[in-house]
Design an enzyme around this catalytic site. Structure first.
Site, PDB file in Angstrom:
ATOM      1  N   SER A  14       0.816  -1.210   0.000  1.00 31.42           N
ATOM      2  CA  SER A  14       0.000   0.000   0.000  1.00 31.42           C
ATOM      3  C   SER A  14       0.851   1.262   0.000  1.00 31.42           C
ATOM      4  O   SER A  14       0.593   2.198  -0.771  1.00 31.42           O
ATOM      5  CB  SER A  14      -0.946  -0.002   1.204  1.00 31.42           C
ATOM      6  N   LYS A 202       7.010   3.640  17.152  1.00 25.41           N
ATOM      7  CA  LYS A 202       5.592   4.024  17.248  1.00 25.41           C
ATOM      8  C   LYS A 202       4.686   2.837  16.956  1.00 25.41           C
ATOM      9  O   LYS A 202       3.551   2.778  17.456  1.00 25.41           O
ATOM     10  CB  LYS A 202       5.306   5.210  16.329  1.00 25.41           C
ATOM     11  N   GLU A 292       4.345  -4.332  10.951  1.00 25.44           N
ATOM     12  CA  GLU A 292       5.771  -4.314  11.304  1.00 25.44           C
ATOM     13  C   GLU A 292       6.005  -4.284  12.812  1.00 25.44           C
ATOM     14  O   GLU A 292       7.050  -4.705  13.303  1.00 25.44           O
ATOM     15  CB  GLU A 292       6.447  -3.096  10.663  1.00 25.44           C
TER      16      GLU A 292
END
Length: 355
Positions: A14, A202, A292
């Site tokens: 994406s 994050k 991830e």
């Protein structure tokens, strides 16, 4: 507009597709390299990535190519040899063999721009450090693009701001022009380490935020996790030589806020489903794109232990993923930690009751 570039985007997920669309919209010649011949053919015929970005029209100037076995074969090798910029949009854990294949194909002054967000589990290295391992002479032509940017919104040309970090300040300023459009604003930085770490960590905190939401806790809890998650990320960054200020910027606070609160965040969705009681194996098997943050959690937890940096939220996420404790127990452990001054910058871990 900057001078048109010949750009190759490696990776047809994406985000790779969205970056290719962005650059083609800016007037650059763009090739998108995929592993699936079927998907490449579909993109070229219908101008749509029906697997990873269904329903979004891709700029018709983008040409998708693929190699049967590796990037070294046929058309991809031809377009790579002419590229002035190569975008690395391959998942971090799969990137090293791609770098090894790339090295003999690139021109001397080809620029590498990474968009992957993670830390290699086996080596605990960032992408820049992998570049140093595999093609050290190219590190002066390396940059990382990061920040709060969902691919779907980029495809819709919704106003977005990101940061591009390059140790070569002049090159970074050149690249920010290439990656900027009237709706996509790119800032420059020289703190490659800080920008890479912000983008990686994050995702770990987003899993924690998702767990909190899945357990039915409120916005208070989510924001507490985000704020304290940013604090522990900054501690890790300082230990690795990054500027603490970077973590208050787009690649730190900005990306953290987006990933922890956005419905499009894959890593938050992993946490959300864990919080609701699903098994990690079932969650990952049902996803057609990689989150991830799962692998990054293992890498960051090990790196923090190695550097003696206190990262209790990361530790909690790691233990939930490992099945050591339940999501609810993890939250309780965090709340029951020793009370302390908010601004205390620990050098010694103060949460030692969980292995």
């Amino acid at each position: 507009m900057s001078n048109p570039q010949s750009i190759v985007v490696l990776g047809g997920g994406s985000w790779g597709t969205a970056v290719a669309h962005l650059l083609a919209t800016g007037g650059h010649k763009v090739h998108l390299v995929l592993r699936s011949q079927k998907l490449a053919d579909y993109i070229n015929m219908h101008h749509e990535n029906n697997i990873y970005l269904p329903g979004f029209s891709i700029h018709p100037a983008i040409h998708a190519v693929t190699g049967k076995i590796s990037f070294l074969t046929k058309e991809p090798a031809h377009v790579l040899a002419k590229a002035t910029i190569v975008i690395l949009s391959v998942p971090c854990q799969s990137l090293r063999p791609v770098l090894q294949e790339l090295e003999p194909l690139l021109t001397k002054n080809c620029i590498l721009v990474n968009t992957a967000k993670g830390i290699e589990v086996e080596t605990l290295k960032t992408v820049e450090q992998m570049i140093l391992d595999e093609m050290a002479h190219r590190v002066s032509h390396y940059a990382v693009l990061s920040g709060p940017s969902f691919a779907e919104e980029v495809m819709c040309e919704k106003p977005t701001a990101v940061v591009l970090a390059c140790r070569n300040e002049q090159l970074g300023e050149h690249l920010r022009e290439i990656f900027s459009t009237p709706w996509f604003r790119t800032y420059s930085s020289t703190d490659v380490t800080g920008v890479e770490l912000g983008g990686a960590t994050k995702n770990v905190i987003a899993i924690a935020a998702g767990v909190s939401d899945g357990l039915g806790f409120g916005i208070n809890t989510r924001v507490a996790l985000m704020t304290r998650g940013l604090a522990e990320t900054t501690r890790l960054g300082k230990a690795l030589g990054a500027s603490p200020l970077t973590f208050s910027g787009l690649s730190g606070l900005g990306d953290l806020f987006l990933t922890c609160s956005g419905e499009l965040s894959r890593n938050r969705q992993v946490g959300l489903r864990l919080g609701k009681g699903e098994l990690l194996k079932n969650i990952t098997n049902s996803m057609n794109m990689i989150a991830e943050g799962i692998k990054t959690t293992y890498a960051v937890n090990t790196l923090a232990s190695k550097l003696n940096v206190d990262m209790p939220i990361t530790k909690a996420v790691y233990n939930v993923l490992e099945g050591v404790i339940s999501p609810h127990e993890a939250v309780q452990k965090l709340l029951c930690r020793q009370l302390r001054n908010e601004s205390l910058d620990e050098t010694q871990p103060i949460w030692t009751d969980i292995p």
